[in-house]
Design an enzyme around this catalytic site. Structure first.
Site, PDB file in Angstrom:
ATOM      1  N   SER A  21      -0.390   4.668   2.044  1.00  0.00           N
ATOM      2  CA  SER A  21       0.196   4.846   3.372  1.00  0.00           C
ATOM      3  C   SER A  21       0.051   3.605   4.261  1.00  0.00           C
ATOM      4  CB  SER A  21      -0.402   6.085   4.069  1.00  0.00           C
ATOM      5  OG  SER A  21      -0.099   7.255   3.331  1.00  0.00           O
ATOM      6  N   ASN A  80       6.541  -0.766  -4.016  1.00  0.00           N
ATOM      7  CA  ASN A  80       6.817   0.186  -5.086  1.00  0.00           C
ATOM      8  C   ASN A  80       7.825   1.220  -4.585  1.00  0.00           C
ATOM      9  OD1 ASN A  80       6.789   1.969  -7.233  1.00  0.00           O
ATOM     10  ND2 ASN A  80       4.742   2.765  -6.806  1.00  0.00           N
ATOM     11  N   LYS A  93       9.204   3.567  -6.240  1.00  0.00           N
ATOM     12  CA  LYS A  93       9.068   4.851  -6.940  1.00  0.00           C
ATOM     13  C   LYS A  93      10.460   5.336  -7.386  1.00  0.00           C
ATOM     14  CE  LYS A  93       4.842   5.616  -4.396  1.00  0.00           C
ATOM     15  NZ  LYS A  93       3.879   6.578  -3.847  1.00  0.00           N
TER      16      LYS A  93
END
Length: 247
Positions: free
Chosen positions: A210, A10, A12
């Site tokens: 993370s 992802n 973002k």
């Protein structure tokens, strides 16, 4: 039947034409575990660029989709438009959209159903805040988020569930392997009791929060962790190491 390992990236709101081309060229040239399904989710502006330049076998996901097929919805993209553009996946329910955009469970469920009806696969994100975890509400929160989708559809064959504890996203904090496995096992148990044993056995439940090249191998060994949804590390060459963490 064994569940196919799944790794999503992802991006973002990160990347430029050049940086995303660089990432794609690196993926195209890398030796990736052929048994792992790989999907990347660049910003909407770069979806077509990614689809056109990625090699066969790596899929592309939108980061968002709307719950209507077309109409006066400024700034939105429909499942039909994504499918028409060769985009086979979308994310729904990411905590950044839940928290920053104020998206509620019912709206996320509607978007998930629209995406499935439009022929897309869905990476459905669920997860708890630190306050909710410390109040021992993790399983209640996650299953409530899942139930909203279950109320809309009983076909989970094209849903990948991404468990992402909100307190671990982008913070550098990672759930321990034991914490992650515990929640994944509870999600699978919920799928068995709410949807079907078949859905519980077949649905991939991936971990996000993370994830990096240092912690991925231990997480990948857990029986109910079927892959990862990777944020910042998916923008780096080490994403290849995460893709190959099960090899």
């Amino acid at each position: 039947m064994a569940r196919q390992f799944f790794v999503g990236g992802n991006y973002k709101m990160n990347g430029t034409i050049k940086s995303i081309q660089d990432i794609i060229h690196h993926l195209n040239d890398a030796k990736l575990d052929p048994k792992t399904e790989v999907v990347i989710a660049p910003p909407a502006l770069y979806l077509l660029l990614a689809r056109e330049q990625l090699r066969q076998g790596i899929e592309v996901a939108a980061q968002n989709v709307f719950d209507k097929p077309n109409g006066a919805f400024t700034g939105e993209i429909s499942a039909e438009q994504l499918k028409d553009s060769g985009i086979g996946w979308t994310l729904t329910g990411h905590s950044e959209r839940r928290v920053i955009m104020g998206e509620q469970d019912n709206f996320i469920a509607n978007k998930t159903k629209a995406a499935l009806d439009g022929g897309l696969g869905v990476i459905l994100c669920v997860g708890e805040t630190l306050e909710q975890r410390e109040s021992n509400k993790t399983i209640d929160v996650v299953t409530t988020q899942l139930k909203a989708v279950a109320d809309q559809t009983k076909d989970w064959s094209k849903i990948v569930v991404a468990y992402e504890p909100v307190w671990a996203i982008g913070t550098g904090k990672v759930a321990t392997t034991e914490q992650a496995q515990e929640v994944h096992a509870e999600i699978r148990k919920w799928l068995s009791s709410t949807i079907s044993q078949g859905a519980a056995d077949a649905t991939r439940i991936i971990y996000g929060g993370s994830v990096n090249e240092k912690n991925c191998r231990d997480l990948a060994q857990q029986p109910d962790i079927d892959g990862f949804l990777v944020g910042g590390a998916s923008l780096k060459p080490a994403f290849v190491d995460i893709i190959n963490s099960k090899a």
